[in-house]
Design a protein around this motif. Sequence first.
Motif, PDB file in Angstrom:
ATOM      1  N   VAL A  29       2.807 -15.237  41.229  1.00 40.35           N
ATOM      2  CA  VAL A  29       4.351 -14.522  40.233  1.00 40.35           C
ATOM      3  C   VAL A  29       4.603 -14.842  38.780  1.00 40.35           C
ATOM      4  CG1 VAL A  29       5.648 -14.435  42.825  1.00 40.35           C
ATOM      5  CG2 VAL A  29       5.728 -15.843  41.148  1.00 40.35           C
ATOM      6  N   MET A  30       5.411 -13.857  39.019  1.00 35.21           N
ATOM      7  CA  MET A  30       5.606 -13.604  36.892  1.00 35.21           C
ATOM      8  C   MET A  30       7.351 -13.417  37.428  1.00 35.21           C
ATOM      9  SD  MET A  30       3.578 -10.313  34.608  1.00 35.21           S
ATOM     10  CE  MET A  30       2.141 -10.823  35.741  1.00 35.21           C
ATOM     11  N   PRO A  31       7.726 -14.336  37.257  1.00 34.36           N
ATOM     12  CA  PRO A  31       9.002 -14.448  37.115  1.00 34.36           C
ATOM     13  C   PRO A  31       9.888 -13.635  35.864  1.00 34.36           C
ATOM     14  CG  PRO A  31       8.328 -16.663  37.922  1.00 34.36           C
ATOM     15  CD  PRO A  31       7.339 -16.058  36.969  1.00 34.36           C
ATOM     16  N   LEU A  32      10.717 -12.465  36.318  1.00 32.79           N
ATOM     17  CA  LEU A  32      11.013 -11.396  35.337  1.00 32.79           C
ATOM     18  C   LEU A  32      13.002 -12.056  35.724  1.00 32.79           C
ATOM     19  CD1 LEU A  32      11.386  -9.532  33.886  1.00 32.79           C
ATOM     20  CD2 LEU A  32      11.123  -7.984  36.147  1.00 32.79           C
ATOM     21  N   ASP A  33      13.361 -11.125  33.710  1.00 35.83           N
ATOM     22  CA  ASP A  33      14.863 -11.537  33.797  1.00 35.83           C
ATOM     23  C   ASP A  33      14.743 -10.554  33.107  1.00 35.83           C
ATOM     24  OD1 ASP A  33      15.105 -14.318  34.722  1.00 35.83           O
ATOM     25  OD2 ASP A  33      15.446 -15.127  32.674  1.00 35.83           O
ATOM     26  N   ALA A  34      15.823 -10.178  32.941  1.00 33.46           N
ATOM     27  CA  ALA A  34      15.430  -8.332  32.139  1.00 33.46           C
ATOM     28  C   ALA A  34      17.601  -7.774  32.620  1.00 33.46           C
ATOM     29  CB  ALA A  34      15.601  -7.110  32.835  1.00 33.46           C
ATOM     30  N   TRP A  35      17.648  -7.233  30.994  1.00 28.92           N
ATOM     31  CA  TRP A  35      18.682  -7.178  30.769  1.00 28.92           C
ATOM     32  C   TRP A  35      19.154  -5.688  29.825  1.00 28.92           C
ATOM     33  CZ3 TRP A  35      17.113 -11.755  28.839  1.00 28.92           C
ATOM     34  CH2 TRP A  35      16.200 -11.951  28.047  1.00 28.92           C
ATOM     35  N   ARG A  36      20.436  -5.928  29.633  1.00 32.52           N
ATOM     36  CA  ARG A  36      20.736  -4.435  28.315  1.00 32.52           C
ATOM     37  C   ARG A  36      21.743  -4.812  27.504  1.00 32.52           C
ATOM     38  NH1 ARG A  36      22.276   1.763  28.952  1.00 32.52           N
ATOM     39  NH2 ARG A  36      22.579   2.034  26.758  1.00 32.52           N
ATOM     40  N   GLN A  37      21.069  -4.905  26.167  1.00 32.44           N
ATOM     41  CA  GLN A  37      21.284  -5.667  25.123  1.00 32.44           C
ATOM     42  C   GLN A  37      21.864  -4.117  24.127  1.00 32.44           C
ATOM     43  OE1 GLN A  37      19.820  -8.752  23.835  1.00 32.44           O
ATOM     44  NE2 GLN A  37      20.071  -9.083  22.080  1.00 32.44           N
ATOM     45  N   GLY A  38      23.203  -3.106  24.218  1.00 31.92           N
ATOM     46  CA  GLY A  38      23.252  -2.426  23.656  1.00 31.92           C
ATOM     47  C   GLY A  38      22.144  -1.204  24.184  1.00 31.92           C
ATOM     48  N   ASP A  39      21.612  -0.495  22.941  1.00 28.63           N
ATOM     49  CA  ASP A  39      20.700   0.781  22.769  1.00 28.63           C
ATOM     50  C   ASP A  39      19.794  -0.222  23.015  1.00 28.63           C
ATOM     51  OD1 ASP A  39      22.869   2.467  22.898  1.00 28.63           O
ATOM     52  OD2 ASP A  39      22.474   2.835  20.661  1.00 28.63           O
ATOM     53  N   ARG A  40      18.864  -1.244  23.941  1.00 27.83           N
ATOM     54  CA  ARG A  40      18.061  -1.352  24.497  1.00 27.83           C
ATOM     55  C   ARG A  40      17.892  -2.211  25.585  1.00 27.83           C
ATOM     56  NH1 ARG A  40      15.802  -5.647  20.039  1.00 27.83           N
ATOM     57  NH2 ARG A  40      17.389  -7.093  20.149  1.00 27.83           N
ATOM     58  N   PHE A  41      17.167  -2.273  26.327  1.00 25.87           N
ATOM     59  CA  PHE A  41      16.695  -3.134  27.400  1.00 25.87           C
ATOM     60  C   PHE A  41      15.283  -4.048  27.109  1.00 25.87           C
ATOM     61  CE2 PHE A  41      18.750   0.660  29.068  1.00 25.87           C
ATOM     62  CZ  PHE A  41      19.176   0.242  30.673  1.00 25.87           C
ATOM     63  N   VAL A  42      16.350  -5.618  27.499  1.00 30.80           N
ATOM     64  CA  VAL A  42      14.774  -6.363  27.154  1.00 30.80           C
ATOM     65  C   VAL A  42      14.507  -7.078  28.646  1.00 30.80           C
ATOM     66  CG1 VAL A  42      15.029  -9.163  26.361  1.00 30.80           C
ATOM     67  CG2 VAL A  42      16.147  -7.140  25.709  1.00 30.80           C
ATOM     68  N   LEU A  43      13.291  -7.190  29.074  1.00 33.22           N
ATOM     69  CA  LEU A  43      12.436  -8.010  30.192  1.00 33.22           C
ATOM     70  C   LEU A  43      11.750  -8.910  29.101  1.00 33.22           C
ATOM     71  CD1 LEU A  43      10.864  -4.884  30.773  1.00 33.22           C
ATOM     72  CD2 LEU A  43      12.719  -6.105  31.538  1.00 33.22           C
ATOM     73  N   GLU A  44      11.868 -10.001  29.953  1.00 36.92           N
ATOM     74  CA  GLU A  44      11.424 -11.590  30.210  1.00 36.92           C
ATOM     75  C   GLU A  44      10.644 -11.730  31.306  1.00 36.92           C
ATOM     76  OE1 GLU A  44      13.553 -13.617  25.376  1.00 36.92           O
ATOM     77  OE2 GLU A  44      13.395 -14.275  28.180  1.00 36.92           O
ATOM     78  N   PHE A  45       9.062 -11.967  30.831  1.00 37.75           N
ATOM     79  CA  PHE A  45       7.957 -12.497  31.696  1.00 37.75           C
ATOM     80  C   PHE A  45       7.568 -14.262  31.307  1.00 37.75           C
ATOM     81  CE2 PHE A  45       7.901  -7.977  31.208  1.00 37.75           C
ATOM     82  CZ  PHE A  45       7.504  -7.494  32.586  1.00 37.75           C
ATOM     83  N   ASP A  46       7.938 -14.854  32.839  1.00 42.37           N
ATOM     84  CA  ASP A  46       7.109 -16.222  32.035  1.00 42.37           C
ATOM     85  C   ASP A  46       6.255 -16.287  32.485  1.00 42.37           C
ATOM     86  OD1 ASP A  46      10.073 -17.428  31.708  1.00 42.37           O
ATOM     87  OD2 ASP A  46      10.053 -18.511  33.197  1.00 42.37           O
ATOM     88  N   LEU A  47       4.763 -16.656  31.584  1.00 44.99           N
ATOM     89  CA  LEU A  47       3.351 -16.471  31.491  1.00 44.99           C
ATOM     90  C   LEU A  47       2.950 -17.977  31.356  1.00 44.99           C
ATOM     91  CD1 LEU A  47       2.798 -12.797  30.799  1.00 44.99           C
ATOM     92  CD2 LEU A  47       2.394 -13.687  32.961  1.00 44.99           C
ATOM     93  N   PRO A  48       3.259 -19.123  31.436  1.00 44.87           N
ATOM     94  CA  PRO A  48       3.508 -20.063  30.650  1.00 44.87           C
ATOM     95  C   PRO A  48       1.259 -20.498  30.808  1.00 44.87           C
ATOM     96  CG  PRO A  48       3.931 -20.519  32.516  1.00 44.87           C
ATOM     97  CD  PRO A  48       4.082 -19.100  32.693  1.00 44.87           C
ATOM     98  N   GLY A  49       0.995 -21.719  29.720  1.00 47.82           N
ATOM     99  CA  GLY A  49      -0.706 -21.311  29.956  1.00 47.82           C
ATOM    100  C   GLY A  49      -1.462 -20.000  29.776  1.00 47.82           C
ATOM    101  N   VAL A  50      -0.560 -19.088  29.927  1.00 52.60           N
ATOM    102  CA  VAL A  50      -1.441 -17.801  29.435  1.00 52.60           C
ATOM    103  C   VAL A  50      -2.047 -17.411  28.028  1.00 52.60           C
ATOM    104  CG1 VAL A  50      -1.182 -15.280  30.211  1.00 52.60           C
ATOM    105  CG2 VAL A  50      -0.863 -16.405  32.150  1.00 52.60           C
ATOM    106  N   ASN A  51      -3.215 -17.199  27.506  1.00 54.78           N
ATOM    107  CA  ASN A  51      -3.650 -16.876  26.289  1.00 54.78           C
ATOM    108  C   ASN A  51      -3.499 -15.023  25.653  1.00 54.78           C
ATOM    109  OD1 ASN A  51      -4.657 -15.929  23.872  1.00 54.78           O
ATOM    110  ND2 ASN A  51      -6.807 -17.108  24.688  1.00 54.78           N
ATOM    111  N   PRO A  52      -2.568 -14.515  25.026  1.00 51.14           N
ATOM    112  CA  PRO A  52      -1.995 -13.504  24.473  1.00 51.14           C
ATOM    113  C   PRO A  52      -2.937 -12.561  24.064  1.00 51.14           C
ATOM    114  CG  PRO A  52      -1.116 -15.283  23.198  1.00 51.14           C
ATOM    115  CD  PRO A  52      -1.980 -15.675  24.201  1.00 51.14           C
TER     116      PRO A  52
END
Length: 143
Positions: A29-52
């Motif tokens: 799985v790829m855990p996800l957090d998402a939230w709205r911050q003003g006029d934009r949405f922010v998504l964060e995925f946990d990918l430890p140990g993954v090369n960009p």
Amino acid sequence: MLLRTADPFRDFDRLTSQLLGGTTNRPAVMPLDAWRQGDRFVLEFDLPGVNPENIELDVERNVLTVKAERVARNGDWQHLAAERTHGQFTRQLVLGDNLDLEAIEASYDNGVLRLVVPVAEKAKPRKIQINSAPAEQPEALEA
């Protein structure tokens, strides 16, 4: 007193893991957090140990696809524990029509992939000016 939760599939998972060289104990799985911050949405995925370089982002119509791969280390050793998942991970999100998919920003830091998706200009609240026209005078009735 020791309380043990029985798991009838644990031995089967362990055997499968040894035969296939991976682990089936945890889903990929790829855990996800998402939230709205003003006029934009922010998504964060946990990918430890993954090369960009092993992360792909695609947008087709309103579907955002995140693909990542954590490469297993190879060596001349015997695994004592293999609980971390390896291989490819994929997650798809259906994004709304009111987001500007052409302006997505992506960054990767400390194992966290962060996407910032702005709200489209057409979807932002705006004031509508009301124009007033001179009121027409009703014609006088003659008696």
